[in-house]
Write an enzyme that holds these catalytic residues in place. Structure first.
Site, PDB file in Angstrom:
ATOM      1  N   THR A   1       0.823  -1.205   0.000  1.00  0.00           N
ATOM      2  CA  THR A   1       0.000   0.000   0.000  1.00  0.00           C
ATOM      3  C   THR A   1       0.858   1.257   0.000  1.00  0.00           C
ATOM      4  O   THR A   1       1.989   1.246   0.502  1.00  0.00           O
ATOM      5  CB  THR A   1      -0.907  -0.005   1.249  1.00  0.00           C
ATOM      6  N   ASP A   2       0.298   2.356  -0.501  1.00  0.00           N
ATOM      7  CA  ASP A   2       1.018   3.636  -0.437  1.00  0.00           C
ATOM      8  C   ASP A   2       1.077   4.166   0.996  1.00  0.00           C
ATOM      9  O   ASP A   2       1.848   5.073   1.291  1.00  0.00           O
ATOM     10  CB  ASP A   2       0.363   4.671  -1.364  1.00  0.00           C
ATOM     11  N   GLU A   3       0.267   3.568   1.890  1.00  0.00           N
ATOM     12  CA  GLU A   3       0.254   4.079   3.273  1.00  0.00           C
ATOM     13  C   GLU A   3       1.575   3.845   4.002  1.00  0.00           C
ATOM     14  O   GLU A   3       1.817   4.423   5.053  1.00  0.00           O
ATOM     15  CB  GLU A   3      -0.911   3.464   4.054  1.00  0.00           C
TER      16      GLU A   3
ATOM     17  N   TYR B   1      -1.743  -0.857  10.839  1.00  0.00           N
ATOM     18  CA  TYR B   1      -1.897  -1.469   9.519  1.00  0.00           C
ATOM     19  C   TYR B   1      -0.716  -1.125   8.619  1.00  0.00           C
ATOM     20  O   TYR B   1      -0.048  -2.006   8.066  1.00  0.00           O
ATOM     21  CB  TYR B   1      -3.201  -1.004   8.861  1.00  0.00           C
TER      22      TYR B   1
ATOM     23  N   LYS C   1       2.326  -3.452   7.027  1.00  0.00           N
ATOM     24  CA  LYS C   1       2.599  -3.581   5.589  1.00  0.00           C
ATOM     25  C   LYS C   1       4.039  -3.141   5.284  1.00  0.00           C
ATOM     26  O   LYS C   1       4.724  -3.745   4.466  1.00  0.00           O
ATOM     27  CB  LYS C   1       1.602  -2.762   4.767  1.00  0.00           C
TER      28      LYS C   1
HETATM   29  N1  LIG Z   1      -8.277  -2.035  -0.754  1.00  0.00           N
HETATM   30  C1  LIG Z   1      -7.391  -1.071  -1.018  1.00  0.00           C
HETATM   31  O1  LIG Z   1      -7.755   0.070  -1.341  1.00  0.00           O
HETATM   32  C2  LIG Z   1      -5.907  -1.372  -0.929  1.00  0.00           C
HETATM   33  C3  LIG Z   1      -4.995  -0.337  -1.198  1.00  0.00           C
HETATM   34  C4  LIG Z   1      -3.632  -0.620  -1.177  1.00  0.00           C
HETATM   35  C5  LIG Z   1      -3.191  -1.904  -0.889  1.00  0.00           C
HETATM   36  N2  LIG Z   1      -4.097  -2.886  -0.599  1.00  0.00           N
HETATM   37  C6  LIG Z   1      -3.576  -4.240  -0.304  1.00  0.00           C
HETATM   38  O2  LIG Z   1      -4.154  -5.129  -1.250  1.00  0.00           O
HETATM   39  C7  LIG Z   1      -4.370  -6.396  -0.637  1.00  0.00           C
HETATM   40  C8  LIG Z   1      -5.834  -6.783  -0.801  1.00  0.00           C
HETATM   41  O3  LIG Z   1      -6.656  -5.778  -0.202  1.00  0.00           O
HETATM   42  P1  LIG Z   1      -8.240  -5.925  -0.143  1.00  0.00           P
HETATM   43  O4  LIG Z   1      -8.800  -4.577   0.092  1.00  0.00           O
HETATM   44  O5  LIG Z   1      -8.705  -6.748  -1.283  1.00  0.00           O
HETATM   45  O6  LIG Z   1      -8.391  -6.774   1.198  1.00  0.00           O
HETATM   46  P2  LIG Z   1      -9.646  -7.570   1.765  1.00  0.00           P
HETATM   47  O7  LIG Z   1      -9.648  -7.310   3.236  1.00  0.00           O
HETATM   48  O8  LIG Z   1     -10.891  -7.299   0.974  1.00  0.00           O
HETATM   49  O9  LIG Z   1      -9.257  -9.099   1.484  1.00  0.00           O
HETATM   50  C9  LIG Z   1      -8.242  -9.755   2.205  1.00  0.00           C
HETATM   51  C10 LIG Z   1      -8.391 -11.242   1.966  1.00  0.00           C
HETATM   52  O10 LIG Z   1      -7.332 -11.901   2.680  1.00  0.00           O
HETATM   53  C11 LIG Z   1      -7.870 -13.023   3.369  1.00  0.00           C
HETATM   54  N3  LIG Z   1      -7.043 -13.290   4.544  1.00  0.00           N
HETATM   55  C12 LIG Z   1      -6.907 -12.486   5.641  1.00  0.00           C
HETATM   56  N4  LIG Z   1      -6.092 -13.089   6.525  1.00  0.00           N
HETATM   57  C13 LIG Z   1      -5.702 -14.259   5.973  1.00  0.00           C
HETATM   58  C14 LIG Z   1      -4.844 -15.311   6.409  1.00  0.00           C
HETATM   59  N5  LIG Z   1      -4.235 -15.263   7.599  1.00  0.00           N
HETATM   60  N6  LIG Z   1      -4.650 -16.373   5.587  1.00  0.00           N
HETATM   61  C15 LIG Z   1      -5.268 -16.426   4.373  1.00  0.00           C
HETATM   62  N7  LIG Z   1      -6.098 -15.472   3.920  1.00  0.00           N
HETATM   63  C16 LIG Z   1      -6.305 -14.395   4.718  1.00  0.00           C
HETATM   64  C17 LIG Z   1      -9.294 -12.604   3.730  1.00  0.00           C
HETATM   65  O11 LIG Z   1     -10.133 -13.729   3.984  1.00  0.00           O
HETATM   66  C18 LIG Z   1      -9.712 -11.810   2.488  1.00  0.00           C
HETATM   67  O12 LIG Z   1     -10.293 -12.672   1.508  1.00  0.00           O
HETATM   68  C19 LIG Z   1      -3.939  -6.248   0.820  1.00  0.00           C
HETATM   69  O13 LIG Z   1      -2.642  -6.778   0.948  1.00  0.00           O
HETATM   70  C20 LIG Z   1      -3.949  -4.756   1.069  1.00  0.00           C
HETATM   71  O14 LIG Z   1      -3.007  -4.391   2.041  1.00  0.00           O
HETATM   72  C21 LIG Z   1      -5.441  -2.652  -0.620  1.00  0.00           C
END
Ligand SMILES: NC(=O)c1ccc[n+]([C@@H]2O[C@H](COP(=O)([O-])OP(=O)(O)OC[C@H]3O[C@@H](n4cnc5c(N)ncnc54)[C@H](O)[C@@H]3O)[C@@H](O)[C@H]2O)c1
Length: 203
Positions: free
Chosen positions: A133-135, A158, A162
Site C-alpha cells: 500500500t502507499d500508506e 496497519y 505492511k
Molecule cells: N483495498 C485497497 O484500497 C488497498 C490499497 C492498497 C493496498 N491494498 C492491499 O491489497 C491487498 C488486498 O486488499 P483488499 O482490500 O482486497 O483486502 P480484503 O480485506 O478485501 O481481502 C483480504 C483477503 O485476505 C484473506 N485473509 C486475511 N487473513 C488471511 C490469512 N491469515 N490467511 C489467508 N487469507 C487471509 C481474507 O479472507 C480476504 O479474503 C492487501 O494486501 C492490502 O493491504 C489494498
C-alpha cells in the site's frame, strides 16, 4: 505455470483471480484464503468451476500447512494479497495485523525461497509479487505525491505491518536472491469491496 494467489476471496484478490483464470487458461491458479470476515466465495462464484482454478482454504500464518502446500503444488509464482486490510480495525487489534501481515508474509517468503533457490541458483521464471500500500509512505496533505523513493513513514498499525512486510520482501531479495516485485497502490474502490471501507468506523 502454477500460480498461488493469496487472499483471492477478498476485494482486490477476487478481481485478480478472475482475471488470471479467464485470461490465462494454460496457467493453473490456486487461491489460498482463510475466509476471514473480509473473504467471501460469492465474489468468485462465476469462476469456481473453471478447469484451471482451485480454491484452498487455509491460513498463511500456519507454517506447516503452507510448507506442505508449496511441496504439493510446486508453485512457479506467488501473488500475495492476503492481509488484514482495514486501518480502523488495526487500531483495535494491532497484533492480529502483525501476525497476518508480517508473519504470514514471512512464512510465504520462506517457502518460496525453499522451493526456488538452490545455493546461488534461482529457478527460472519464478516471481514473488507482494501487493502493498502507499500508506507505508505516511500521510499526504491536500497536495503532494509519493514516489518509490519516498522514505517509509507508516502511521498506523496497519501501515506499519505492511511496511514491515515490504522490508521482509526486499530482504529476501537481497539476502537470498528471491525474485520479487512490490507494488504500493493507493486506495481502490469497486465491486466486491467489503462495505466497511466506504465509511469510517470508530472502535
Ligand atoms: N483495498 C485497497 O484500497 C488497498 C490499497 C492498497 C493496498 N491494498 C492491499 O491489497 C491487498 C488486498 O486488499 P483488499 O482490500 O482486497 O483486502 P480484503 O480485506 O478485501 O481481502 C483480504 C483477503 O485476505 C484473506 N485473509 C486475511 N487473513 C488471511 C490469512 N491469515 N490467511 C489467508 N487469507 C487471509 C481474507 O479472507 C480476504 O479474503 C492487501 O494486501 C492490502 O493491504 C489494498
Amino acid at each position: 505455470m502454477k500460480i498461488l494467489i493469496t487472499g483471492g476471496a477478498g476485494f482486490i484478490g477476487s478481481h485478480v483471480v478472475r482475471r488470471f483464470v479467464n485470461s490465462y487458461p494454460n496457467y493453473t491458479i490456486y487461491n489460498l484464503d482463510s475466509l476471514t470476515y473480509a473473504g467471501n466465495l460469492e465474489n468468485i462464484r462465476d469462476i469456481e468451476n473453471a478447469k484451471n482454478y482451485h480454491f484452498v482454504k487455509g491460513d498463511i500464518t500456519d507454517d506447516l500447512f503452507v510448507e506442505n502446500l508449496f511441496k504439493e503444488f510446486n508453485f512457479d509464482a506467488v501473488i500475495h494479497l492476503a492481509a488484514e486490510s482495514h486501518v480502523d480495525r488495526s487500531i483495535s487489534d494491532p497484533l492480529l495485523f502483525i501476525k497476518t501481515n508480517v508473519l504470514g508474509t514471512a512464512n510465504l517468503l520462506n517457502n518460496a525461497r525453499r522451493l526456488w533457490i538452490n545455493g546461488s541458483l534461482v529457478r527460472p521464471g519464478t516471481r514473488f509479487y507482494h501487493v502493498s500500500t502507499d500508506e507505508v509512505y505516511g500521510s499526504l496533505g491536500a497536495e503532494g505525491y509519493f514516489t518509490e523513493t519516498t522514505p517509509y513513514d507508516p502511521r498506523s498499525p496497519y501501515s506499519a505491518s505492511k511496511a514491515s512486510s515490504d522490508h521482509l520482501v526486499r530482504a529476501y531479495h537481497h539476502t537470498f536472491n528471491l525474485p520479487v516485485l512490490i507494488s504500493n497502490c493507493s486506495n481502490n474502490y469497486g465491486s466486491f469491496q467489503f462495505p466497511e471501507k466506504l465509511h469510517t468506523t470508530y472502535y
